[in-house]
Structure formats: structure tokens, C-alpha cells
Scaffold this motif. Structure first.
Motif, PDB file in Angstrom:
ATOM      1  N   LEU A 102       0.806  -1.212   0.000  1.00 24.83           N
ATOM      2  CA  LEU A 102       0.000   0.000   0.000  1.00 24.83           C
ATOM      3  C   LEU A 102       0.841   1.265   0.000  1.00 24.83           C
ATOM      4  O   LEU A 102       0.474   2.249  -0.628  1.00 24.83           O
ATOM      5  CB  LEU A 102      -0.929  -0.008   1.222  1.00 24.83           C
ATOM      6  N   TYR A 103       1.974   1.271   0.695  1.00 24.81           N
ATOM      7  CA  TYR A 103       2.763   2.496   0.834  1.00 24.81           C
ATOM      8  C   TYR A 103       4.143   2.394   0.209  1.00 24.81           C
ATOM      9  O   TYR A 103       5.050   3.125   0.573  1.00 24.81           O
ATOM     10  CB  TYR A 103       2.873   2.881   2.305  1.00 24.81           C
ATOM     11  N   SER A 104       4.299   1.492  -0.733  1.00 27.57           N
ATOM     12  CA  SER A 104       5.532   1.400  -1.484  1.00 27.57           C
ATOM     13  C   SER A 104       5.224   0.608  -2.746  1.00 27.57           C
ATOM     14  O   SER A 104       4.082   0.214  -2.970  1.00 27.57           O
ATOM     15  CB  SER A 104       6.630   0.710  -0.672  1.00 27.57           C
ATOM     16  N   VAL A 105       6.210   0.369  -3.567  1.00 27.36           N
ATOM     17  CA  VAL A 105       6.040  -0.513  -4.720  1.00 27.36           C
ATOM     18  C   VAL A 105       7.207  -1.488  -4.755  1.00 27.36           C
ATOM     19  O   VAL A 105       8.290  -1.184  -4.248  1.00 27.36           O
ATOM     20  CB  VAL A 105       5.965   0.267  -6.055  1.00 27.36           C
ATOM     21  N   SER A 106       6.974  -2.615  -5.367  1.00 29.12           N
ATOM     22  CA  SER A 106       8.027  -3.599  -5.528  1.00 29.12           C
ATOM     23  C   SER A 106       8.637  -3.455  -6.913  1.00 29.12           C
ATOM     24  O   SER A 106       7.926  -3.247  -7.890  1.00 29.12           O
ATOM     25  CB  SER A 106       7.472  -5.012  -5.340  1.00 29.12           C
ATOM     26  N   TYR A 107       9.955  -3.588  -6.988  1.00 23.42           N
ATOM     27  CA  TYR A 107      10.648  -3.576  -8.257  1.00 23.42           C
ATOM     28  C   TYR A 107      10.767  -4.993  -8.840  1.00 23.42           C
ATOM     29  O   TYR A 107      11.292  -5.171  -9.931  1.00 23.42           O
ATOM     30  CB  TYR A 107      12.053  -2.998  -8.081  1.00 23.42           C
ATOM     31  N   ASP A 108      10.263  -5.967  -8.097  1.00 22.70           N
ATOM     32  CA  ASP A 108      10.363  -7.375  -8.469  1.00 22.70           C
ATOM     33  C   ASP A 108       9.049  -7.815  -9.084  1.00 22.70           C
ATOM     34  O   ASP A 108       8.003  -7.790  -8.417  1.00 22.70           O
ATOM     35  CB  ASP A 108      10.677  -8.215  -7.238  1.00 22.70           C
ATOM     36  N   TYR A 109       9.070  -8.237 -10.334  1.00 25.59           N
ATOM     37  CA  TYR A 109       7.826  -8.567 -11.013  1.00 25.59           C
ATOM     38  C   TYR A 109       7.122  -9.765 -10.361  1.00 25.59           C
ATOM     39  O   TYR A 109       5.902  -9.892 -10.498  1.00 25.59           O
ATOM     40  CB  TYR A 109       8.067  -8.840 -12.499  1.00 25.59           C
ATOM     41  N   THR A 110       7.829 -10.592  -9.643  1.00 25.94           N
ATOM     42  CA  THR A 110       7.187 -11.753  -9.010  1.00 25.94           C
ATOM     43  C   THR A 110       6.274 -11.341  -7.853  1.00 25.94           C
ATOM     44  O   THR A 110       5.493 -12.156  -7.361  1.00 25.94           O
ATOM     45  CB  THR A 110       8.218 -12.765  -8.508  1.00 25.94           C
ATOM     46  N   SER A 111       6.376 -10.087  -7.415  1.00 27.02           N
ATOM     47  CA  SER A 111       5.506  -9.607  -6.337  1.00 27.02           C
ATOM     48  C   SER A 111       4.106  -9.270  -6.825  1.00 27.02           C
ATOM     49  O   SER A 111       3.199  -9.110  -6.022  1.00 27.02           O
ATOM     50  CB  SER A 111       6.116  -8.367  -5.682  1.00 27.02           C
ATOM     51  N   TYR A 112       3.943  -9.145  -8.119  1.00 27.55           N
ATOM     52  CA  TYR A 112       2.679  -8.677  -8.684  1.00 27.55           C
ATOM     53  C   TYR A 112       1.783  -9.858  -9.038  1.00 27.55           C
ATOM     54  O   TYR A 112       2.215 -10.807  -9.688  1.00 27.55           O
ATOM     55  CB  TYR A 112       2.944  -7.798  -9.901  1.00 27.55           C
ATOM     56  N   GLU A 113       0.550  -9.746  -8.614  1.00 23.42           N
ATOM     57  CA  GLU A 113      -0.373 -10.866  -8.784  1.00 23.42           C
ATOM     58  C   GLU A 113      -1.199 -10.761 -10.061  1.00 23.42           C
ATOM     59  O   GLU A 113      -1.562 -11.777 -10.655  1.00 23.42           O
ATOM     60  CB  GLU A 113      -1.318 -10.939  -7.575  1.00 23.42           C
ATOM     61  N   TYR A 114      -1.510  -9.565 -10.474  1.00 25.17           N
ATOM     62  CA  TYR A 114      -2.381  -9.361 -11.636  1.00 25.17           C
ATOM     63  C   TYR A 114      -1.624  -8.635 -12.737  1.00 25.17           C
ATOM     64  O   TYR A 114      -0.893  -7.669 -12.470  1.00 25.17           O
ATOM     65  CB  TYR A 114      -3.626  -8.570 -11.235  1.00 25.17           C
ATOM     66  N   TRP A 115      -1.844  -9.084 -13.981  1.00 22.44           N
ATOM     67  CA  TRP A 115      -1.110  -8.537 -15.123  1.00 22.44           C
ATOM     68  C   TRP A 115      -2.049  -8.240 -16.275  1.00 22.44           C
ATOM     69  O   TRP A 115      -2.997  -9.003 -16.530  1.00 22.44           O
ATOM     70  CB  TRP A 115      -0.049  -9.537 -15.587  1.00 22.44           C
ATOM     71  N   GLY A 116      -1.751  -7.153 -16.960  1.00 24.07           N
ATOM     72  CA  GLY A 116      -2.414  -6.875 -18.216  1.00 24.07           C
ATOM     73  C   GLY A 116      -1.772  -7.684 -19.328  1.00 24.07           C
ATOM     74  O   GLY A 116      -0.749  -8.354 -19.128  1.00 24.07           O
ATOM     75  N   GLN A 117      -2.317  -7.588 -20.509  1.00 24.43           N
ATOM     76  CA  GLN A 117      -1.887  -8.428 -21.613  1.00 24.43           C
ATOM     77  C   GLN A 117      -0.648  -7.905 -22.323  1.00 24.43           C
ATOM     78  O   GLN A 117      -0.073  -8.617 -23.116  1.00 24.43           O
ATOM     79  CB  GLN A 117      -3.024  -8.586 -22.638  1.00 24.43           C
ATOM     80  N   GLY A 118      -0.242  -6.703 -22.052  1.00 21.57           N
ATOM     81  CA  GLY A 118       0.936  -6.140 -22.699  1.00 21.57           C
ATOM     82  C   GLY A 118       0.588  -5.330 -23.926  1.00 21.57           C
ATOM     83  O   GLY A 118      -0.362  -5.634 -24.658  1.00 21.57           O
ATOM     84  N   THR A 119       1.372  -4.296 -24.145  1.00 19.69           N
ATOM     85  CA  THR A 119       1.197  -3.462 -25.329  1.00 19.69           C
ATOM     86  C   THR A 119       2.580  -3.158 -25.897  1.00 19.69           C
ATOM     87  O   THR A 119       3.507  -2.827 -25.161  1.00 19.69           O
ATOM     88  CB  THR A 119       0.418  -2.172 -24.993  1.00 19.69           C
ATOM     89  N   GLN A 120       2.711  -3.293 -27.202  1.00 15.05           N
ATOM     90  CA  GLN A 120       4.018  -3.162 -27.856  1.00 15.05           C
ATOM     91  C   GLN A 120       4.363  -1.693 -28.073  1.00 15.05           C
ATOM     92  O   GLN A 120       3.560  -0.929 -28.620  1.00 15.05           O
ATOM     93  CB  GLN A 120       4.008  -3.886 -29.206  1.00 15.05           C
ATOM     94  N   VAL A 121       5.564  -1.342 -27.664  1.00 14.09           N
ATOM     95  CA  VAL A 121       6.126  -0.022 -27.940  1.00 14.09           C
ATOM     96  C   VAL A 121       7.372  -0.225 -28.791  1.00 14.09           C
ATOM     97  O   VAL A 121       8.292  -0.935 -28.392  1.00 14.09           O
ATOM     98  CB  VAL A 121       6.470   0.724 -26.645  1.00 14.09           C
ATOM     99  N   THR A 122       7.387   0.410 -29.955  1.00 18.02           N
ATOM    100  CA  THR A 122       8.526   0.310 -30.854  1.00 18.02           C
ATOM    101  C   THR A 122       9.021   1.713 -31.169  1.00 18.02           C
ATOM    102  O   THR A 122       8.255   2.552 -31.643  1.00 18.02           O
ATOM    103  CB  THR A 122       8.164  -0.413 -32.151  1.00 18.02           C
ATOM    104  N   VAL A 123      10.296   1.942 -30.878  1.00 24.98           N
ATOM    105  CA  VAL A 123      10.903   3.240 -31.135  1.00 24.98           C
ATOM    106  C   VAL A 123      11.916   3.063 -32.255  1.00 24.98           C
ATOM    107  O   VAL A 123      12.873   2.295 -32.126  1.00 24.98           O
ATOM    108  CB  VAL A 123      11.576   3.804 -29.876  1.00 24.98           C
ATOM    109  N   SER A 124      11.707   3.782 -33.338  1.00 28.47           N
ATOM    110  CA  SER A 124      12.575   3.650 -34.499  1.00 28.47           C
ATOM    111  C   SER A 124      13.541   4.823 -34.588  1.00 28.47           C
ATOM    112  O   SER A 124      13.220   5.943 -34.187  1.00 28.47           O
ATOM    113  CB  SER A 124      11.742   3.566 -35.774  1.00 28.47           C
ATOM    114  N   SER A 125      14.715   4.553 -35.141  1.00 29.13           N
ATOM    115  CA  SER A 125      15.766   5.593 -35.207  1.00 29.13           C
ATOM    116  C   SER A 125      15.763   6.336 -36.515  1.00 29.13           C
ATOM    117  O   SER A 125      15.165   6.265 -37.394  1.00 29.13           O
ATOM    118  CB  SER A 125      17.127   4.932 -35.044  1.00 29.13           C
TER     119      SER A 125
END
Length: 125
Positions: A102-125
Motif C-alpha cells: 500500500l505504501y511502497s512498490v516492488s521492483y520485483d515482477y514476481t511480487s505482482y499478482e495481476y497482469w495486463g496483456q501487454g502493449t508493444q512499444v517500438t521506437v525507431s531511429s
């Protein structure tokens, strides 16, 4: 809790994108929220998080000063504003919810229980 991430796309170096994570289902009001990304051949890494208890934002060093995480409690939505994008920001971005923090965040992805499906970000040069 179901999470729906959106807003990814193709952008040139230096451009901007705004990712949105919309939640539905159980109450969203007490979860720590995070954005993670997975680039090809790399492990999933923490990008940004927001503490639900006090709204404090946390960032990976690689995105500090360029990305901004924010939330809208009333609409159960979390945003990630990404500016000055670099080629190295190319990845699939995921939002995630941690119900035990509640009063901090975890930097470890294994701490997170719920996930969205992901969205692709592509940066071109």
C-alpha cells in the motif's frame, strides 16, 4: 482484477506515447501498481510504479526524467507518459497490480499478482 493495457505503437526517437492501464473486477483502490517491460532477449524489468497509499511514484534509473506514472482512482486507471523515447525503450509493456503493498512498490515482477496483456512499444531511429 482484470487489467487492460493500451496505448502502445510505433514512434520515432524523441517522440512520446501514453500508455493506459484500465482495471475492472474487484476494487482497485488499495493495490500498488507497476509498469514493466520485456525487450527481446532480455528479462522483464521494472519501469515505474505508484504507491496507492500516498501516490508516491518510483522509476527505474533508465527512465527517470522521461517517463511519468500517474493514476486516476475514480476511474481505476493508471497512466504512463513516455517522453523523449529512445530505441532502447522498445519492448512489450505490461501493467501489473500488487495487492499486498500500500505504501511502497516492488521492483520485483514476481511480487505482482495481476497482469495486463501487454502493449508493444517500438521506437525507431
Amino acid at each position: 482484477v482484470q487489467l487492460q493495457a493500451s496505448g502502445g505503437g510505433l514512434v520515432q526517437v524523441g517522440g512520446s506515447l501514453r500508455l493506459t492501464c484500465a482495471a475492472s473486477g474487484r476494487t482497485f483502490s488499495s493495490y500498488g501498481m507497476g509498469w514493466f517491460r520485456t525487450a527481446p532477449g532480455k528479462e522483464r524489468e521494472f519501469v515505474a510504479g505508484v504507491s496507492w497509499g500516498d501516490g508516491k511514484a518510483y522509476y527505474a534509473d533508465s527512465v527517470k526524467g522521461r517517463f511519468t506514472i500517474s493514476r486516476d482512482n475514480s476511474k481505476v486507471t493508471v497512466f504512463l507518459q513516455m517522453n523523449s523515447l529512445k530505441v532502447d525503450d522498445t519492448a512489450v509493456y505490461y501493467c501489473a497490480a500488487d495487492p499486498d503493498r500500500l505504501y511502497s512498490v516492488s521492483y520485483d515482477y514476481t511480487s505482482y499478482e495481476y497482469w495486463g496483456q501487454g502493449t508493444q512499444v517500438t521506437v525507431s531511429s
